[in-house]
Design a protein around this motif. Structure first.
Motif, PDB file in Angstrom:
ATOM      1  N   MET A   1      14.900  -3.299  -2.277  1.00 38.85           N
ATOM      2  CA  MET A   1      15.768  -4.192  -3.020  1.00 38.85           C
ATOM      3  C   MET A   1      15.831  -3.759  -4.479  1.00 38.85           C
ATOM      4  O   MET A   1      14.805  -3.476  -5.088  1.00 38.85           O
ATOM      5  CB  MET A   1      15.224  -5.628  -2.936  1.00 38.85           C
ATOM      6  CG  MET A   1      16.036  -6.633  -3.728  1.00 38.85           C
ATOM      7  SD  MET A   1      15.280  -8.290  -3.753  1.00 38.85           S
ATOM      8  CE  MET A   1      15.317  -8.693  -1.998  1.00 38.85           C
ATOM      9  N   SER A   2      17.033  -3.672  -5.038  1.00 36.91           N
ATOM     10  CA  SER A   2      17.193  -3.294  -6.431  1.00 36.91           C
ATOM     11  C   SER A   2      17.209  -4.551  -7.301  1.00 36.91           C
ATOM     12  O   SER A   2      17.614  -5.625  -6.859  1.00 36.91           O
ATOM     13  CB  SER A   2      18.488  -2.510  -6.630  1.00 36.91           C
ATOM     14  OG  SER A   2      19.599  -3.305  -6.280  1.00 36.91           O
ATOM     15  N   HIS A   3      16.747  -4.389  -8.539  1.00 39.42           N
ATOM     16  CA  HIS A   3      16.692  -5.508  -9.468  1.00 39.42           C
ATOM     17  C   HIS A   3      17.341  -5.105 -10.782  1.00 39.42           C
ATOM     18  O   HIS A   3      17.281  -3.947 -11.200  1.00 39.42           O
ATOM     19  CB  HIS A   3      15.238  -5.931  -9.722  1.00 39.42           C
ATOM     20  CG  HIS A   3      14.561  -6.505  -8.530  1.00 39.42           C
ATOM     21  ND1 HIS A   3      14.762  -7.804  -8.105  1.00 39.42           N
ATOM     22  CD2 HIS A   3      13.680  -5.950  -7.656  1.00 39.42           C
ATOM     23  CE1 HIS A   3      14.025  -8.031  -7.030  1.00 39.42           C
ATOM     24  NE2 HIS A   3      13.361  -6.931  -6.729  1.00 39.42           N
ATOM     25  N   ASP A   4      17.935  -6.076 -11.434  1.00 41.43           N
ATOM     26  CA  ASP A   4      18.530  -5.860 -12.739  1.00 41.43           C
ATOM     27  C   ASP A   4      17.421  -5.911 -13.789  1.00 41.43           C
ATOM     28  O   ASP A   4      16.816  -6.956 -14.008  1.00 41.43           O
ATOM     29  CB  ASP A   4      19.577  -6.942 -13.025  1.00 41.43           C
ATOM     30  CG  ASP A   4      20.213  -6.783 -14.388  1.00 41.43           C
ATOM     31  OD1 ASP A   4      20.001  -5.727 -15.020  1.00 41.43           O
ATOM     32  OD2 ASP A   4      20.912  -7.711 -14.823  1.00 41.43           O
ATOM     33  N   LEU A   5      17.144  -4.773 -14.405  1.00 43.14           N
ATOM     34  CA  LEU A   5      16.079  -4.705 -15.396  1.00 43.14           C
ATOM     35  C   LEU A   5      16.613  -4.785 -16.823  1.00 43.14           C
ATOM     36  O   LEU A   5      15.869  -4.580 -17.778  1.00 43.14           O
ATOM     37  CB  LEU A   5      15.268  -3.417 -15.214  1.00 43.14           C
ATOM     38  CG  LEU A   5      14.494  -3.333 -13.896  1.00 43.14           C
ATOM     39  CD1 LEU A   5      13.889  -1.956 -13.722  1.00 43.14           C
ATOM     40  CD2 LEU A   5      13.421  -4.397 -13.827  1.00 43.14           C
ATOM     41  N   SER A   6      17.892  -5.100 -16.960  1.00 45.63           N
ATOM     42  CA  SER A   6      18.473  -5.185 -18.301  1.00 45.63           C
ATOM     43  C   SER A   6      18.010  -6.443 -19.039  1.00 45.63           C
ATOM     44  O   SER A   6      18.039  -6.496 -20.264  1.00 45.63           O
ATOM     45  CB  SER A   6      20.000  -5.163 -18.228  1.00 45.63           C
ATOM     46  OG  SER A   6      20.491  -6.290 -17.521  1.00 45.63           O
ATOM     47  N   THR A   7      17.586  -7.449 -18.272  1.00 41.07           N
ATOM     48  CA  THR A   7      17.057  -8.668 -18.882  1.00 41.07           C
ATOM     49  C   THR A   7      15.722  -9.019 -18.241  1.00 41.07           C
ATOM     50  O   THR A   7      15.439  -8.629 -17.101  1.00 41.07           O
ATOM     51  CB  THR A   7      18.023  -9.866 -18.692  1.00 41.07           C
ATOM     52  OG1 THR A   7      18.261 -10.058 -17.298  1.00 41.07           O
ATOM     53  CG2 THR A   7      19.338  -9.614 -19.418  1.00 41.07           C
ATOM     54  N   ARG A   8      14.925  -9.770 -18.957  1.00 41.65           N
ATOM     55  CA  ARG A   8      13.598 -10.151 -18.486  1.00 41.65           C
ATOM     56  C   ARG A   8      13.698 -11.207 -17.392  1.00 41.65           C
ATOM     57  O   ARG A   8      14.371 -12.227 -17.556  1.00 41.65           O
ATOM     58  CB  ARG A   8      12.775 -10.686 -19.667  1.00 41.65           C
ATOM     59  CG  ARG A   8      11.365 -11.065 -19.320  1.00 41.65           C
ATOM     60  CD  ARG A   8      10.563 -11.417 -20.557  1.00 41.65           C
ATOM     61  NE  ARG A   8       9.226 -11.832 -20.154  1.00 41.65           N
ATOM     62  CZ  ARG A   8       8.745 -13.057 -20.256  1.00 41.65           C
ATOM     63  NH1 ARG A   8       9.494 -14.029 -20.782  1.00 41.65           N
ATOM     64  NH2 ARG A   8       7.528 -13.340 -19.837  1.00 41.65           N
ATOM     65  N   ALA A   9      13.008 -10.967 -16.264  1.00 38.08           N
ATOM     66  CA  ALA A   9      13.013 -11.907 -15.135  1.00 38.08           C
ATOM     67  C   ALA A   9      11.947 -12.974 -15.365  1.00 38.08           C
ATOM     68  O   ALA A   9      10.929 -13.038 -14.659  1.00 38.08           O
ATOM     69  CB  ALA A   9      12.770 -11.161 -13.828  1.00 38.08           C
ATOM     70  N   SER A  10      12.186 -13.825 -16.340  1.00 37.99           N
ATOM     71  CA  SER A  10      11.165 -14.796 -16.748  1.00 37.99           C
ATOM     72  C   SER A  10      10.882 -15.855 -15.686  1.00 37.99           C
ATOM     73  O   SER A  10       9.841 -16.521 -15.732  1.00 37.99           O
ATOM     74  CB  SER A  10      11.585 -15.481 -18.055  1.00 37.99           C
ATOM     75  OG  SER A  10      12.860 -16.080 -17.905  1.00 37.99           O
ATOM     76  N   ASP A  11      11.784 -16.027 -14.730  1.00 33.49           N
ATOM     77  CA  ASP A  11      11.577 -17.040 -13.688  1.00 33.49           C
ATOM     78  C   ASP A  11      10.824 -16.504 -12.474  1.00 33.49           C
ATOM     79  O   ASP A  11      10.413 -17.274 -11.602  1.00 33.49           O
ATOM     80  CB  ASP A  11      12.920 -17.610 -13.224  1.00 33.49           C
ATOM     81  CG  ASP A  11      13.603 -18.435 -14.302  1.00 33.49           C
ATOM     82  OD1 ASP A  11      12.879 -18.983 -15.158  1.00 33.49           O
ATOM     83  OD2 ASP A  11      14.839 -18.530 -14.298  1.00 33.49           O
ATOM     84  N   ALA A  12      10.637 -15.189 -12.402  1.00 28.06           N
ATOM     85  CA  ALA A  12       9.900 -14.604 -11.278  1.00 28.06           C
ATOM     86  C   ALA A  12       8.422 -14.977 -11.404  1.00 28.06           C
ATOM     87  O   ALA A  12       7.888 -15.087 -12.506  1.00 28.06           O
ATOM     88  CB  ALA A  12      10.067 -13.095 -11.265  1.00 28.06           C
ATOM     89  N   ARG A  13       7.771 -15.181 -10.276  1.00 24.56           N
ATOM     90  CA  ARG A  13       6.375 -15.620 -10.295  1.00 24.56           C
ATOM     91  C   ARG A  13       5.504 -14.670  -9.495  1.00 24.56           C
ATOM     92  O   ARG A  13       5.834 -14.318  -8.355  1.00 24.56           O
ATOM     93  CB  ARG A  13       6.258 -17.031  -9.713  1.00 24.56           C
ATOM     94  CG  ARG A  13       4.863 -17.629  -9.851  1.00 24.56           C
ATOM     95  CD  ARG A  13       4.802 -19.028  -9.253  1.00 24.56           C
ATOM     96  NE  ARG A  13       3.530 -19.673  -9.535  1.00 24.56           N
ATOM     97  CZ  ARG A  13       3.157 -20.826  -9.010  1.00 24.56           C
ATOM     98  NH1 ARG A  13       3.961 -21.459  -8.177  1.00 24.56           N
ATOM     99  NH2 ARG A  13       1.985 -21.356  -9.313  1.00 24.56           N
TER     100      ARG A  13
END
Length: 239
Positions: A1-13
Motif C-alpha cells: 500500500m502506498s502512502h502520501d508522505l507529503s504531509t504528516r499522518a498525525s492521526d495514524a496510531r
C-alpha cells in the motif's frame, strides 16, 4: 500500500501504543529496539559531542524522556563506564509496561527506571545536566510536543542542554525501511511490531522544515543522515 508522505499522518496510531497490545509482541519489540537503535539512532555522536565533555568536568545527571525499553540509556551507560566517567542516568516513560521490561533487562548498567510524566519531575524540582529523547516527538500531538519542550527547559539547569532526536519523514526513508524490514520480517523482526510500527512512525514524523516552523524561539533543528532530526536547546540560550 502506498502512502502520501507529503504531509504528516498525525492521526495514524502505532500498534505498540495500544494499551491492549499483545504483551509478547510488545516485549519482543522492546528487545529488538536494541538492534534498530544501534543501526539507525545510536548515541555515538551525541555522546562524543554533548555527554562526554560534560562528564569529564565531573558527575552529571542525564534524563531520557520516553525511554521505552531503555536501550539507548544502557548504550550511554556503557560508554561512560568505558571512559571511566560518572553519570546518574534516569530512563523515564509513562508506560508501565516499558519501564517494567526495561528494569528487568537492565543487565547491571546502573540506569534508574521510573514510570512517570516529565511534568511530575518538574513539580518535584528535579534538575539535570542533559535531557534527551529518542524517537518520541512523532508520538506526540503538537500541544503535547510544546508541553514536552517546556518541561525539558525547566528540567535542565542554566548550563544544561536538551536534545530531542527523531526520524525525518521522507519517501527515501520510508522505502529503505520498508525494504530492509521486509527482508527481516520472517527472522529477526518476526513476532514484533518493528516493521509495521516503524513505517507508521515515519509517516507520523516531521520534516526539518515542519519541526522548525513549530519550534519555540531558542530551539534549533538539525538534519543528519540517514533521515535523522535533532531538535535542541543549548546552554546559554535563556530560560
Amino acid at each position: 500500500m502506498s502512502h502520501d508522505l507529503s504531509t504528516r499522518a498525525s492521526d495514524a496510531r502505532e500498534l505498540m501504543d495500544d494499551p491492549d497490545a499483545d504483551i509478547a509482541m510488545l516485549e519482543r519489540t522492546y528487545e529488538r529496539f536494541r538492534v534498530v537503535n544501534a543501526l539507525v539512532s545510536g548515541p555515538g555522536e551525541f555522546y562524543r559531542r554533548d555527554i562526554r565533555p560534560r562528564a569529564r568536568r565531573g558527575p552529571i545527571r542525564i534524563l531520557d524522556i520516553g525511554a521505552g525499553g531503555g536501550d539507548v540509556c544502557r548504550m550511554i551507560a556503557a560508554k561512560l563506564q568505558r571512559d571511566r566517567l560518572t553519570a546518574e542516568i534516569t530512563a523515564l516513560d509513562a508506560d508501565e509496561r516499558a519501564i517494567r521490561w526495561a528494569a528487568g533487562h537492565d543487565g547491571g548498567s546502573g540506569v534508574r527506571y521510573r514510570c512517570a510524566l516529565s511534568e511530575e519531575l518538574v513539580a518535584e524540582g528535579q534538575q539535570y545536566d542533559i535531557v534527551f529523547s529518542n524517537h518520541l516527538l512523532h508520538h506526540l500531538t503538537e500541544q503535547e510536543l510544546q508541553s514536552l519542550l517546556l518541561d525539558s527547559r525547566r528540567l535542565v539547569g542554566e548550563d544544561g542542554i536538551v536534545v530531542h532526536r527523531d526520524i525525518a519523514r521522507s519517501r527515501a526513508a520510508y522505502a529503505l525501511y520498508s525494504a530492509v524490514t521486509w527482508l527481516l520480517s520472517g527472522t529477526l523482526f518476526r513476532g514484533s511490531f518493528i516493521r509495521e510500527d516503524g513505517l507508521i512512525s515515519i509517516r507520523r514524523s516531521y520534516t526539518s522544515k515542519e519541526l522548525a516552523s513549530i519550534a519555540p524561539s531558542g530551539w534549533t533543528v538539525r538534519f543528519a543522515l540517514p533521515s535523522r532530526l535533532e531538535l535542541r536547546r543549548d546552554a546559554g540560550t535563556g530560560r
